[in-house]
Write a protein that holds these residues in place. Structure first.
Motif, PDB file in Angstrom:
ATOM      1  N   GLU A   1      25.704 -13.189  -2.984  1.00 44.29           N
ATOM      2  CA  GLU A   1      26.987 -12.671  -2.510  1.00 44.29           C
ATOM      3  C   GLU A   1      26.995 -11.152  -2.459  1.00 44.29           C
ATOM      4  N   PHE A   2      26.324 -10.492  -3.407  1.00 44.78           N
ATOM      5  CA  PHE A   2      26.243  -9.043  -3.402  1.00 44.78           C
ATOM      6  C   PHE A   2      25.143  -8.634  -2.444  1.00 44.78           C
ATOM      7  N   VAL A   3      25.495  -7.857  -1.426  1.00 49.67           N
ATOM      8  CA  VAL A   3      24.535  -7.506  -0.382  1.00 49.67           C
ATOM      9  C   VAL A   3      24.400  -5.998  -0.290  1.00 49.67           C
ATOM     10  N   MET A   4      23.169  -5.539  -0.310  1.00 48.28           N
ATOM     11  CA  MET A   4      22.889  -4.124  -0.039  1.00 48.28           C
ATOM     12  C   MET A   4      22.500  -4.022   1.423  1.00 48.28           C
ATOM     13  N   ASP A   5      23.132  -3.106   2.142  1.00 41.45           N
ATOM     14  CA  ASP A   5      22.808  -2.900   3.547  1.00 41.45           C
ATOM     15  C   ASP A   5      21.595  -1.979   3.630  1.00 41.45           C
ATOM     16  N   LEU A   6      20.478  -2.532   4.014  1.00 41.43           N
ATOM     17  CA  LEU A   6      19.233  -1.778   4.073  1.00 41.43           C
ATOM     18  C   LEU A   6      18.340  -2.342   5.162  1.00 41.43           C
ATOM     19  N   VAL A   7      17.273  -1.638   5.428  1.00 41.20           N
ATOM     20  CA  VAL A   7      16.289  -2.143   6.381  1.00 41.20           C
ATOM     21  C   VAL A   7      15.070  -2.586   5.585  1.00 41.20           C
ATOM     22  N   GLN A   8      14.754  -3.866   5.684  1.00 43.50           N
ATOM     23  CA  GLN A   8      13.582  -4.408   5.001  1.00 43.50           C
ATOM     24  C   GLN A   8      12.381  -4.356   5.933  1.00 43.50           C
ATOM     25  N   ARG A   9      11.255  -3.974   5.385  1.00 39.96           N
ATOM     26  CA  ARG A   9       9.980  -4.031   6.110  1.00 39.96           C
ATOM     27  C   ARG A   9       9.177  -5.133   5.435  1.00 39.96           C
ATOM     28  N   ILE A  10       9.072  -6.281   6.088  1.00 38.86           N
ATOM     29  CA  ILE A  10       8.436  -7.450   5.502  1.00 38.86           C
ATOM     30  C   ILE A  10       7.040  -7.623   6.098  1.00 38.86           C
ATOM     31  N   HIS A  11       6.029  -7.377   5.304  1.00 42.37           N
ATOM     32  CA  HIS A  11       4.648  -7.632   5.717  1.00 42.37           C
ATOM     33  C   HIS A  11       4.386  -9.111   5.461  1.00 42.37           C
ATOM     34  N   TYR A  12       3.844  -9.813   6.441  1.00 43.17           N
ATOM     35  CA  TYR A  12       3.665 -11.256   6.286  1.00 43.17           C
ATOM     36  C   TYR A  12       2.319 -11.701   6.821  1.00 43.17           C
ATOM     37  N   GLU A  13       1.949 -12.922   6.424  1.00 43.46           N
ATOM     38  CA  GLU A  13       0.756 -13.587   6.953  1.00 43.46           C
ATOM     39  C   GLU A  13       1.062 -15.071   7.059  1.00 43.46           C
TER      40      GLU A  13
ATOM     41  N   GLY B   1       0.790  -1.216   0.000  1.00 41.78           N
ATOM     42  CA  GLY B   1       0.000   0.000   0.000  1.00 41.78           C
ATOM     43  C   GLY B   1       0.828   1.274   0.000  1.00 41.78           C
ATOM     44  N   GLY B   2       0.190   2.376   0.365  1.00 42.85           N
ATOM     45  CA  GLY B   2       0.841   3.672   0.337  1.00 42.85           C
ATOM     46  C   GLY B   2       1.129   4.241   1.704  1.00 42.85           C
ATOM     47  N   GLY B   3       1.042   3.422   2.742  1.00 37.16           N
ATOM     48  CA  GLY B   3       1.348   3.908   4.086  1.00 37.16           C
ATOM     49  C   GLY B   3       0.119   4.518   4.731  1.00 37.16           C
ATOM     50  N   PRO B   4       0.200   5.055   5.917  1.00 33.06           N
ATOM     51  CA  PRO B   4       1.430   5.113   6.722  1.00 33.06           C
ATOM     52  C   PRO B   4       1.835   3.712   7.194  1.00 33.06           C
ATOM     53  N   TRP B   5       3.142   3.449   7.169  1.00 36.44           N
ATOM     54  CA  TRP B   5       3.658   2.141   7.519  1.00 36.44           C
ATOM     55  C   TRP B   5       4.099   2.096   8.971  1.00 36.44           C
ATOM     56  N   PRO B   6       4.070   0.924   9.568  1.00 37.85           N
ATOM     57  CA  PRO B   6       4.573   0.780  10.934  1.00 37.85           C
ATOM     58  C   PRO B   6       6.059   1.128  10.991  1.00 37.85           C
TER      59      PRO B   6
END
Length: 127
Positions: A80-92, A18-23
């Protein structure tokens, strides 16, 4: 044939919803459906590194205690190639039961290193 306990379970994830607002921090909710004998755990799990993806690390049921345990975490993609980021994983996580539903559901978010970063215990309300 399964007389009681978990009949089957599934895990789905979406990295952007969606378009947020996100947790801004981890959260989880639990819904009990007596008619469909289903427990649905949904939430948001925060994790870093593009070489990991969201998964259910554990779904187990203790019938004597009527206690469902769900651990959500990540698994390595092997990249092997890693981007350092913060993932927001919505799950069910959807758990279908044979017989009665659990009275209590424990949900934990576990980091790639195995550290608990979020936990909640929710009881089924009596309708």
């Amino acid at each position: 044939m399964v007389d009681s306990g978990i009949r089957r379970w599934s895990f789905t994830r979406d990295y952007e919803v969606g378009g947020g607002p996100w947790p801004t921090e981890d959260e989880a909710t639990v819904a009990y459906d007596d008619e469909e004998t289903t427990v649905t755990v949904s939430g948001v799990f925060f994790d870093g590194g593009s070489n990991h993806e969201g998964c259910a690390r554990r779904v187990s049921y203790a019938p004597n205690e009527r206690r469902l345990a769900v651990d959500v975490g990540t698994v390595s993609t092997g990249e092997e190639f890693v981007m350092d980021l913060v993932q927001r994983i919505h799950y069910e996580v959807e758990v279908v039961f044979a017989g009665e539903l659990p009275a209590v559901t424990e949900v934990r978010h576990v980091s790639a290193l195995g550290n608990e970063q979020f936990a909640t215990t929710l009881e089924q309300s009596e309708a």
